[in-house]
Scaffold this motif. Structure first.
Motif, PDB file in Angstrom:
ATOM      1  N   ALA A  57       0.822  -1.200   0.000  1.00 11.96           N
ATOM      2  CA  ALA A  57       0.000   0.000   0.000  1.00 11.96           C
ATOM      3  C   ALA A  57       0.859   1.253   0.000  1.00 11.96           C
ATOM      4  O   ALA A  57       0.579   2.230  -0.721  1.00 11.96           O
ATOM      5  CB  ALA A  57      -0.928   0.000   1.216  1.00 11.96           C
ATOM      6  N   GLY A  58       1.924   1.265   0.816  1.00 10.50           N
ATOM      7  CA  GLY A  58       2.807   2.424   0.842  1.00 10.50           C
ATOM      8  C   GLY A  58       3.463   2.674  -0.499  1.00 10.50           C
ATOM      9  O   GLY A  58       3.586   3.821  -0.946  1.00 10.50           O
ATOM     10  N   THR A  59       3.872   1.596  -1.159  1.00 13.96           N
ATOM     11  CA  THR A  59       4.491   1.723  -2.484  1.00 13.96           C
ATOM     12  C   THR A  59       3.496   2.248  -3.507  1.00 13.96           C
ATOM     13  O   THR A  59       3.776   3.175  -4.268  1.00 13.96           O
ATOM     14  CB  THR A  59       5.033   0.353  -2.941  1.00 13.96           C
ATOM     15  OG1 THR A  59       5.927  -0.152  -1.965  1.00 13.96           O
ATOM     16  CG2 THR A  59       5.753   0.472  -4.274  1.00 13.96           C
ATOM     17  N   SER A  74       6.078   9.340   4.511  1.00 12.26           N
ATOM     18  CA  SER A  74       7.267   8.784   3.877  1.00 12.26           C
ATOM     19  C   SER A  74       7.273   9.059   2.379  1.00 12.26           C
ATOM     20  O   SER A  74       8.306   9.431   1.802  1.00 12.26           O
ATOM     21  CB  SER A  74       7.327   7.273   4.133  1.00 12.26           C
ATOM     22  OG  SER A  74       8.424   6.675   3.472  1.00 12.26           O
ATOM     23  N   ALA A  75       6.110   8.905   1.738  1.00  9.50           N
ATOM     24  CA  ALA A  75       6.013   9.171   0.298  1.00  9.50           C
ATOM     25  C   ALA A  75       6.235  10.648  -0.004  1.00  9.50           C
ATOM     26  O   ALA A  75       6.906  11.004  -0.979  1.00  9.50           O
ATOM     27  CB  ALA A  75       4.649   8.723  -0.215  1.00  9.50           C
ATOM     28  N   VAL A  98       5.690   2.737   5.703  1.00  8.39           N
ATOM     29  CA  VAL A  98       6.874   3.596   5.690  1.00  8.39           C
ATOM     30  C   VAL A  98       7.915   3.029   4.722  1.00  8.39           C
ATOM     31  O   VAL A  98       8.513   3.770   3.924  1.00  8.39           O
ATOM     32  CB  VAL A  98       7.471   3.732   7.104  1.00  8.39           C
ATOM     33  CG1 VAL A  98       8.856   4.361   7.052  1.00  8.39           C
ATOM     34  CG2 VAL A  98       6.562   4.581   7.979  1.00  8.39           C
ATOM     35  N   ILE A  99       8.124   1.719   4.802  1.00 11.38           N
ATOM     36  CA  ILE A  99       9.046   1.077   3.860  1.00 11.38           C
ATOM     37  C   ILE A  99       8.543   1.234   2.431  1.00 11.38           C
ATOM     38  O   ILE A  99       9.289   1.588   1.515  1.00 11.38           O
ATOM     39  CB  ILE A  99       9.204  -0.419   4.205  1.00 11.38           C
ATOM     40  CG1 ILE A  99       9.824  -0.578   5.594  1.00 11.38           C
ATOM     41  CG2 ILE A  99      10.051  -1.133   3.147  1.00 11.38           C
ATOM     42  CD1 ILE A  99       9.816  -2.003   6.110  1.00 11.38           C
ATOM     43  N   GLY A 100       7.248   0.982   2.245  1.00  9.16           N
ATOM     44  CA  GLY A 100       6.667   1.098   0.908  1.00  9.16           C
ATOM     45  C   GLY A 100       6.728   2.503   0.358  1.00  9.16           C
ATOM     46  O   GLY A 100       6.952   2.702  -0.842  1.00  9.16           O
ATOM     47  N   GLY A 101       6.536   3.507   1.228  1.00  6.04           N
ATOM     48  CA  GLY A 101       6.608   4.894   0.772  1.00  6.04           C
ATOM     49  C   GLY A 101       7.964   5.223   0.189  1.00  6.04           C
ATOM     50  O   GLY A 101       8.072   5.918  -0.833  1.00  6.04           O
TER      51      GLY A 101
END
Length: 254
Positions: free
Chosen positions: A17-19, A59-60, A219-222
């Motif tokens: 989702a973050g990505t 993050s994004a 956060v990782i995905g962002g």
């Protein structure tokens, strides 16, 4: 979470989702069905998902900081619309009966899927129209602010494909590079998610284990989305979102 595997699934859904949110928008179409599959009630899943995605939205936005250069006034002006709209949407989620949310979720997910599918076509058409009109100005045409306000209401209430909708609005009404608009979209989505999260913190039941898992993953995905998303075509992301969205609609209706 009833098992380690469910926890892992929610964490990975948060990364996805973050990505997706950083690149396209619509990450909720991954996390929300995942939470439903883990047995969470729809309203609890939506509230916990919203709060969990806030760090990922930030993050994004940080990942797109170069594209945000020179957009301070634009972001402040449109951010006020996202703030007001999200507050209204979050309150609507809390005051309307749970049955109303259960009934409207499939329609909202279907809207998100349609926006994901037809978003690129819409953006190309409106860009051509804007060029014929001779530009749209730094802050966009007059209806951009109220349109962002309406998107904020939607984002505070549910938010699936909020980013796609924001990109469509900005692409239609604001004359700027799409990557820069994507950076602005990330900030506006962060504002909407953040405001709704504040409302939910004080007025709704929250599953903090879910929040922590989605927050860590998003956060990782962002960061992943902000680094690789600018270089990759969004077709793969869109395909995954559409498949997950259709499965979610079928599951909810059945």
């Amino acid at each position: 979470m009833d098992s380690v595997w469910e926890a892992v699934a929610v964490l990975l859904a948060g990364v996805a989702a973050g990505t997706i949110n950083a690149v396209v928008g619509s990450g909720t179409l991954v996390t929300f069905p995942t939470l439903l599959a883990c047995g969470l009630p729809p309203v609890l899943a939506n509230v916990s998902n919203n709060i969990g995605l806030v760090p990922g939205s930030l993050s994004a936005a940080v990942g797109y900081r170069r594209e945000l250069a020179g957009q301070r006034q634009r972001v402040l002006r449109l951010g006020s619309a996202s703030l007001l709209g999200a507050a209204v949407g979050a309150v609507l989620l809390l005051v309307l009966p749970s049955s109303a949310f259960d009934d409207v979720v499939p329609a909202l997910i279907a809207l998100g899927v349609l926006l994901v599918v037809f978003g690129p076509l819409l953006q190309r058409r409106v860009a051509a129209r804007a060029a014929a009109r001779g530009g749209r100005g730094e802050h966009g045409v007059w209806w951009v602010w109220p349109a962002v306000l309406g998107t904020g209401v939607y984002g505070g209430y549910f938010g699936a494909a909020q980013g796609v909708l924001l990109l469509a609005i900005l692409g239609i009404g604001v004359d700027d590079d799409l990557q820069r608009l994507n950076g602005a979209k990330n900030v506006l989505a962060f504002v909407a998610n953040g405001v709704a999260a504040v409302v939910f913190l004080f007025a709704a039941h929250v599953d903090w284990v879910v929040v922590a898992l989605i927050a860590a993953g998003s956060v990782i995905g962002g960061q992943l989305g902000s680094v690789i998303g600018k270089r990759l075509p969004p077709l793969v992301f869109r395909t995954v979102i559409v498949v997950v969205g259709v499965v979610a609609i079928v599951a909810l209706l059945v």
